[in-house]
Design an enzyme around this catalytic site. Structure first.
Site, short mmCIF file in Angstrom:
data_model
loop_
_atom_site.label_atom_id
_atom_site.label_comp_id
_atom_site.label_asym_id
_atom_site.label_seq_id
_atom_site.Cartn_x
_atom_site.Cartn_y
_atom_site.Cartn_z
N LYS B 50 -13.15 12.43 9.11
CA LYS B 50 -11.84 13.04 9.37
C LYS B 50 -11.97 14.50 9.79
O LYS B 50 -11.07 15.07 10.42
CB LYS B 50 -10.96 12.97 8.12
CG LYS B 50 -10.66 11.56 7.66
CD LYS B 50 -9.34 11.04 8.20
CE LYS B 50 -9.07 9.64 7.67
NZ LYS B 50 -7.85 9.04 8.23
N SER B 75 -2.85 12.28 0.85
CA SER B 75 -3.51 12.53 -0.42
C SER B 75 -4.98 12.15 -0.30
O SER B 75 -5.69 12.04 -1.28
CB SER B 75 -2.85 11.74 -1.55
OG SER B 75 -2.81 10.38 -1.21
#
Lengths: 312, 312
Positions: B50, B75
């Site tokens: 990511k 989250s």
């Protein structure tokens, strides 16, 4: 023992081992205040540095000896290392294990075609059973840590580490039976420019620390440590080397060991067994003494039982 | 979108990412009957691919936009990735998280100086809160998977993998929100010689599989999977790319996922998060179809909570 012998040992075992990588972590450097180079023997064949010593010990045998097989008693990494090294060399391996040894350990040996001989779990039973196999089969006994060929083999991890990082100021290893520590100390003596060797040891099994203090081989009456590979004591072959060439032994608590395991797992994303985290725990404990130095750490192995991890 | 853009993206993010290693395992090759090349994004900065998309998304902003900060609601790994990429670029990051998010996730964001804004845990609250921050602060919203800059960034892992292994027949990735899968599919299209891209997906959250079947974006009503990174659904930016360039999606059971995690942990001695094991589980499930092929697998990340592991 000389430099040339160690080089020959390294050449001889190369076809049977991985040259494991040396990894670094910015976060762990920051945390320790030093530059740390982790020699990843957890990526070694069968998952631990023990492969080096086992391969060298079997390669040292005559053809006749090889024909009769090898025997050891161990419920840990050395059992798997002997099984795998023997398999690769076409040698029969007899592994004496306590009958209550965890199934995961037995399975490890079976994976590499070692023949398991079970016996009651006392050390006396294990030694007697191994002796019986020596007599019955003519097999050669291999000791996990107190045998010259094993010590030299274990030293080759540090040779590789020093080849990649010739400027190391220190190398840290764990100390259990003393084979890795003695081999590393020899390698640093012959292949570095005054790189000092330091061991980490659990307070709960601090026989090697006490041995250096008293000048004779001490043992543990209890060994309530998560570092299950370090519950053994030194031997007459490796203790003199350790006395002569090891700078010091730093003792660490169980909390420090578990914290070091978590740091390595979480930050480096690699799996090391508890014993492997002991030298890093030792570095963190005394980090003020190693500020801005270059420190090598031998991550001794990565064989853990995932159903039984020391985290809560 | 063209090849040149992807190359520019890769050049642009290089200072902010690790070029992660590609590892292999003899045992896992034997077990799968194929040659598997694992691209280890678990070793990426902040522990997951990511970082690539987040870095590219922030690098794409104008100076004025950067001055006002970025906002996302997540989250998971994207929250940490945005926090770290923003920190490195001197940009303010607002991270909307449900108030019941695990402390370990909040701590991860705080490590990288992201500012956490808590809200009730429904998706509506999260979106509303993020929108409010866009309005109040002028911050730019970043989507974890359904934004072109993010998709291109994620594709750079496959570019590196193909640079090292140009002869790959297949690349397997997990599919959750679809950013990694779409980016990988673009990279394979532009940088390989007909390397096909396949995704693994949990049966328990098989929205992407159903989306390819129905031709429209499907969602999950339940997502009872250990692969917590894959509980999201595709978006309008990545779905068309996936439809055009992805060969197929293979669904796997929870038992297959857990078994694949254990194999990677135990055999490779590296820590991957459950989502990362899904493509390897998919390969094992259909291994007869990939016999003697060269298969790349993107191990997407390594962030796990060691107090909450899926082993028993």
């Amino acid at each position: 023992m000389d430099k040339e012998t160690l080089l020959q040992v390294h050449e001889r075992i190369k076809p049977f081992i991985h040259r494991t990588p040396v990894l670094t972590s910015e976060l762990l450097n920051e945390m320790s205040g030093t530059r740390v180079f982790f020699k990843c023997e957890n990526f070694q064949k069968m998952g631990a540095f023990k492969m080096r010593g086992a391969a060298n010990a079997i390669l040292s045998l005559t053809d006749e000896e090889r024909g009769k097989g090898v025997v050891t008693h161990s419920s840990g990494n050395f059992a798997q290392a002997v099984s795998l090294a023997a398999k690769k060399l076409g040698v029969k391996a007899y592994i004496v294990m306590p009958e209550n040894a965890p199934q995961v350990k037995k399975d490890g040996v079976k994976t590499y075609d070692g023949e398991i001989i079970e016996c009651p779990s006392t050390i006396q039973h294990r030694e007697d059973t191994a002796k019986q196999i020596q007599e019955d089969k003519g097999a050669t006994f291999l000791h996990p840590s107190n045998q010259d060929e094993v010590i030299y083999g274990q030293g080759t991890a540090a040779i590789e580490l020093l080849e990649e990082q010739p400027g190391l100021d220190y190398i840290f290893t764990p100390v259990g039976g003393g084979g890795l520590l003695a081999g590393t100390a020899l390698a640093a003596y012959y292949f570095s420019n005054n790189c000092k060797v330091i061991a980490g040891e659990p307070i709960e099994a601090d026989d090697a620390y006490r041995s250096l203090m008293s000048g004779k081989i001490e043992t543990n009456e209890t060994y309530d440590t998560v570092a299950d590979g370090l519950r053994t004591h030194l031997g007459d072959r490796n203790f003199p080397i350790i006395q002569e060439h090891v700078e010091k032994i730093i003792r660490v608590s169980e909390d420090e060991i578990i914290s070091a395991i978590k740091l390595i797992w979480e930050r480096m994303k690699i799996i090391v067994e508890p014993s492997s985290a002991v030298p890093f725990a030792a570095l963190l404990r005394d980090k003020k003494d190693y500020k801005n130095k270059k420190v090598g750490i031998i991550l001794s192995g990565g064989n853990v039982d995932l159903r039984n991890l020391p985290f809560n």
